[in-house]
Write a protein that holds these residues in place. Structure first.
Motif, PDB file in Angstrom:
ATOM      1  N   ALA A   1       0.840  -1.209   0.000  1.00  0.00           N
ATOM      2  CA  ALA A   1       0.000   0.000   0.000  1.00  0.00           C
ATOM      3  C   ALA A   1       0.871   1.253   0.000  1.00  0.00           C
ATOM      4  CB  ALA A   1      -0.907  -0.003   1.228  1.00  0.00           C
ATOM      5  N   ARG A   2       0.590   2.138  -0.959  1.00  0.00           N
ATOM      6  CA  ARG A   2       1.380   3.376  -1.041  1.00  0.00           C
ATOM      7  C   ARG A   2       0.711   4.436  -0.186  1.00  0.00           C
ATOM      8  NH1 ARG A   2       5.253   3.140  -4.856  1.00  0.00           N
ATOM      9  NH2 ARG A   2       5.324   1.138  -5.924  1.00  0.00           N
ATOM     10  N   ASN A   3       0.805   4.245   1.087  1.00  0.00           N
ATOM     11  CA  ASN A   3       0.170   5.155   2.036  1.00  0.00           C
ATOM     12  C   ASN A   3       1.028   6.392   2.282  1.00  0.00           C
ATOM     13  OD1 ASN A   3      -1.969   3.420   2.495  1.00  0.00           O
ATOM     14  ND2 ASN A   3      -0.885   2.333   4.131  1.00  0.00           N
ATOM     15  N   LYS A   4       0.395   7.406   2.878  1.00  0.00           N
ATOM     16  CA  LYS A   4       1.205   8.547   3.322  1.00  0.00           C
ATOM     17  C   LYS A   4       2.135   8.082   4.446  1.00  0.00           C
ATOM     18  CE  LYS A   4      -2.557  10.284   6.253  1.00  0.00           C
ATOM     19  NZ  LYS A   4      -3.207  11.479   6.804  1.00  0.00           N
ATOM     20  N   LEU A   5       3.144   8.899   4.705  1.00  0.00           N
ATOM     21  CA  LEU A   5       4.178   8.554   5.675  1.00  0.00           C
ATOM     22  C   LEU A   5       3.605   8.078   7.019  1.00  0.00           C
ATOM     23  CD1 LEU A   5       7.119   8.603   5.010  1.00  0.00           C
ATOM     24  CD2 LEU A   5       7.253  10.966   5.837  1.00  0.00           C
ATOM     25  N   GLN A   6       2.525   8.712   7.460  1.00  0.00           N
ATOM     26  CA  GLN A   6       1.923   8.357   8.753  1.00  0.00           C
ATOM     27  C   GLN A   6       1.602   6.865   8.845  1.00  0.00           C
ATOM     28  OE1 GLN A   6      -1.737  10.464   9.593  1.00  0.00           O
ATOM     29  NE2 GLN A   6      -2.003   9.483  11.593  1.00  0.00           N
ATOM     30  N   TYR A   7       1.212   6.269   7.699  1.00  0.00           N
ATOM     31  CA  TYR A   7       0.734   4.893   7.707  1.00  0.00           C
ATOM     32  C   TYR A   7       1.601   3.955   6.871  1.00  0.00           C
ATOM     33  CZ  TYR A   7      -3.579   6.866   9.651  1.00  0.00           C
ATOM     34  OH  TYR A   7      -4.498   7.509  10.441  1.00  0.00           O
ATOM     35  N   THR A   8       2.854   4.340   6.649  1.00  0.00           N
ATOM     36  CA  THR A   8       3.658   3.511   5.757  1.00  0.00           C
ATOM     37  C   THR A   8       4.196   2.258   6.474  1.00  0.00           C
ATOM     38  OG1 THR A   8       5.234   3.692   3.935  1.00  0.00           O
ATOM     39  CG2 THR A   8       5.943   4.555   6.054  1.00  0.00           C
ATOM     40  N   SER A   9       4.736   1.347   5.687  1.00  0.00           N
ATOM     41  CA  SER A   9       5.185   0.048   6.211  1.00  0.00           C
ATOM     42  C   SER A   9       6.695   0.085   6.448  1.00  0.00           C
ATOM     43  CB  SER A   9       4.827  -1.023   5.177  1.00  0.00           C
ATOM     44  OG  SER A   9       5.398  -2.276   5.520  1.00  0.00           O
ATOM     45  N   ILE A  10       7.104  -0.130   7.700  1.00  0.00           N
ATOM     46  CA  ILE A  10       8.536  -0.050   8.041  1.00  0.00           C
ATOM     47  C   ILE A  10       8.905  -1.126   9.063  1.00  0.00           C
ATOM     48  CG2 ILE A  10      10.439   1.419   8.860  1.00  0.00           C
ATOM     49  CD1 ILE A  10       8.838   3.872   8.332  1.00  0.00           C
ATOM     50  N   ILE A  11      10.056  -1.728   8.858  1.00  0.00           N
ATOM     51  CA  ILE A  11      10.658  -2.563   9.905  1.00  0.00           C
ATOM     52  C   ILE A  11      11.841  -1.774  10.465  1.00  0.00           C
ATOM     53  CG2 ILE A  11      11.884  -4.710  10.416  1.00  0.00           C
ATOM     54  CD1 ILE A  11      10.370  -5.915   7.953  1.00  0.00           C
ATOM     55  N   PHE A  12      11.742  -1.430  11.748  1.00  0.00           N
ATOM     56  CA  PHE A  12      12.833  -0.738  12.426  1.00  0.00           C
ATOM     57  C   PHE A  12      13.681  -1.806  13.116  1.00  0.00           C
ATOM     58  CE2 PHE A  12       9.159   2.149  12.440  1.00  0.00           C
ATOM     59  CZ  PHE A  12       9.701   3.310  11.904  1.00  0.00           C
TER      60      PHE A  12
ATOM     61  N   ALA B   1       2.216  -6.487  -6.851  1.00  0.00           N
ATOM     62  CA  ALA B   1       2.687  -5.100  -6.697  1.00  0.00           C
ATOM     63  C   ALA B   1       3.990  -5.082  -5.892  1.00  0.00           C
ATOM     64  CB  ALA B   1       1.624  -4.289  -5.984  1.00  0.00           C
ATOM     65  N   SER B   2       4.786  -4.028  -6.098  1.00  0.00           N
ATOM     66  CA  SER B   2       6.037  -3.981  -5.326  1.00  0.00           C
ATOM     67  C   SER B   2       5.759  -3.677  -3.877  1.00  0.00           C
ATOM     68  CB  SER B   2       7.022  -2.915  -5.809  1.00  0.00           C
ATOM     69  OG  SER B   2       6.808  -2.560  -7.084  1.00  0.00           O
ATOM     70  N   ILE B   3       6.552  -4.292  -3.056  1.00  0.00           N
ATOM     71  CA  ILE B   3       6.495  -4.045  -1.621  1.00  0.00           C
ATOM     72  C   ILE B   3       7.188  -2.721  -1.335  1.00  0.00           C
ATOM     73  CG2 ILE B   3       7.521  -4.838   0.550  1.00  0.00           C
ATOM     74  CD1 ILE B   3       6.674  -7.643  -0.224  1.00  0.00           C
ATOM     75  N   VAL B   4       6.530  -1.880  -0.532  1.00  0.00           N
ATOM     76  CA  VAL B   4       7.095  -0.560  -0.235  1.00  0.00           C
ATOM     77  C   VAL B   4       7.844  -0.552   1.097  1.00  0.00           C
ATOM     78  CG1 VAL B   4       5.255   0.599  -1.526  1.00  0.00           C
ATOM     79  CG2 VAL B   4       5.014   0.289   0.963  1.00  0.00           C
ATOM     80  N   THR B   5       7.748  -1.640   1.837  1.00  0.00           N
ATOM     81  CA  THR B   5       8.317  -1.717   3.188  1.00  0.00           C
ATOM     82  C   THR B   5       9.787  -1.287   3.226  1.00  0.00           C
ATOM     83  OG1 THR B   5       6.858  -3.591   3.562  1.00  0.00           O
ATOM     84  CG2 THR B   5       8.644  -3.252   5.169  1.00  0.00           C
ATOM     85  N   LYS B   6      10.068  -0.367   4.148  1.00  0.00           N
ATOM     86  CA  LYS B   6      11.465   0.039   4.353  1.00  0.00           C
ATOM     87  C   LYS B   6      12.040  -0.757   5.525  1.00  0.00           C
ATOM     88  CE  LYS B   6      10.164   4.410   4.553  1.00  0.00           C
ATOM     89  NZ  LYS B   6      10.137   5.830   4.873  1.00  0.00           N
ATOM     90  N   VAL B   7      13.305  -1.111   5.409  1.00  0.00           N
ATOM     91  CA  VAL B   7      14.001  -1.770   6.527  1.00  0.00           C
ATOM     92  C   VAL B   7      15.086  -0.794   6.968  1.00  0.00           C
ATOM     93  CG1 VAL B   7      15.387  -3.756   7.215  1.00  0.00           C
ATOM     94  CG2 VAL B   7      13.521  -4.051   5.555  1.00  0.00           C
ATOM     95  N   ILE B   8      14.865  -0.161   8.108  1.00  0.00           N
ATOM     96  CA  ILE B   8      15.788   0.903   8.540  1.00  0.00           C
ATOM     97  C   ILE B   8      16.148   0.732  10.018  1.00  0.00           C
ATOM     98  CG2 ILE B   8      14.988   2.593   6.818  1.00  0.00           C
ATOM     99  CD1 ILE B   8      13.242   3.888   8.900  1.00  0.00           C
ATOM    100  N   PRO B   9      17.294   1.262  10.433  1.00  0.00           N
ATOM    101  CA  PRO B   9      17.687   1.087  11.833  1.00  0.00           C
ATOM    102  C   PRO B   9      16.766   1.848  12.782  1.00  0.00           C
ATOM    103  CG  PRO B   9      19.246   2.524  10.685  1.00  0.00           C
ATOM    104  CD  PRO B   9      18.306   1.985   9.644  1.00  0.00           C
ATOM    105  N   PHE B  10      16.465   1.236  13.905  1.00  0.00           N
ATOM    106  CA  PHE B  10      15.691   1.895  14.957  1.00  0.00           C
ATOM    107  C   PHE B  10      16.529   3.043  15.520  1.00  0.00           C
ATOM    108  CE2 PHE B  10      14.790   2.641  19.383  1.00  0.00           C
ATOM    109  CZ  PHE B  10      13.414   2.707  19.417  1.00  0.00           C
ATOM    110  N   LYS B  11      15.932   4.217  15.649  1.00  0.00           N
ATOM    111  CA  LYS B  11      16.667   5.306  16.301  1.00  0.00           C
ATOM    112  C   LYS B  11      15.971   5.736  17.578  1.00  0.00           C
ATOM    113  CE  LYS B  11      19.615   7.113  12.678  1.00  0.00           C
ATOM    114  NZ  LYS B  11      19.009   6.947  11.330  1.00  0.00           N
ATOM    115  N   GLU B  12      14.888   6.489  17.427  1.00  0.00           N
ATOM    116  CA  GLU B  12      14.210   6.965  18.635  1.00  0.00           C
ATOM    117  C   GLU B  12      12.721   6.739  18.491  1.00  0.00           C
ATOM    118  OE1 GLU B  12      14.237  10.849  21.609  1.00  0.00           O
ATOM    119  OE2 GLU B  12      15.105  11.035  19.620  1.00  0.00           O
TER     120      GLU B  12
END
Ligand code: MHO
Length: 213
Positions: free
Chosen positions: A83-94, A117-128
């Motif tokens: 789902a290409r949601n706005k940032l508030q609801y985007t898919s992320i693995i921290f 469809a392409s997966i939009v999930t970001k895999v990014i380091p947990f910060k705060e």
């Protein structure tokens, strides 16, 4: 399940955070949950002024009862990672460490094979992680003031974020976890009498309904 154990952390963005709060709260091996804002640069975001953050769920789990891979499976199965949601609801693995990053990357590749469809999930380091307002914590539970008062969890109580029981009930009352698990766990959670019956009726009514937001 002994809760006085060292826990590990998992943090996910999977759209509206009320749903994963209930999902993971009722998952065996999850010790506590909190919802908040993560992934952006704005300091002290709030629901009304989120900046570039994403709604996220922060989980403390007992790695001897549930694995990070199992949590990832629940992550993928319980939101739409295309789902290409706005940032508030985007898919992320921290991710919290390199092992989590590796597991996340690997499952993302596997998942892509199952989606057109392409997966939009970001895999990014947990910060705060910025805790969301109290009224967002255990949101489903807070719709039941009598139950909250019976278990001693007030509208501004720190227990909204720290209580294992609050996490569990917040899932059970919308049917997460299911009746069989509830019946097994009720005594261990210290539930009896009217409180147990109140929750059991809701689990029975709502089992299989899926997540709501
Ligand atoms: N459906 C809800 C979503 C809230 S969520 C915590 C609303 O529109 O308020 O973003």
């Amino acid at each position: 399940h002994n809760l006085d154990v060292p826990t590990k952390k998992a943090t996910f963005g999977m759209a509206c955070f009320w749903a994963p709060d209930a999902l993971f709260g009722a998952t065996l091996g999850v010790v506590r949950t909190r919802v908040g804002y993560c992934g952006g640069t704005k300091n002290n975001p709030t629901y009304r002024s989120l900046g570039d953050h994403t709604e996220a769920i922060d989980i403390d789990y007992d790695p001897n009862v549930i694995t990070y891979s199992q949590l990832l499976e629940l992550f993928w199965q319980n939101h739409d990672p295309t789902a290409r949601n706005k940032l508030q609801y985007t898919s992320i693995i921290f991710y919290h460490d390199e092992d989590q990053k590796e597991a996340a990357d690997k499952t993302l590749k596997d998942q892509q094979k199952r989606h057109k469809a392409s997966i939009v999930t970001k895999v990014i380091p947990f910060k705060e992680f910025f805790d969301a307002e109290d009224y967002h914590q255990k949101y489903r539970l807070q719709q039941h003031p009598w139950l909250c008062s019976e278990i001693g969890v007030g509208k501004t109580s720190p227990l909204l974020k720290s209580s294992h029981l609050a996490a569990r009930l917040n899932g059970y009352i919308i049917g997460q976890g299911g009746v069989a698990q509830f019946n097994k766990e009720a005594e261990q959670l210290g539930l009896e009498g009217q409180v147990r019956d109140y929750v059991r009726k809701l689990v029975e009514e709502n089992e299989g309904n899926g997540l709501i937001c």
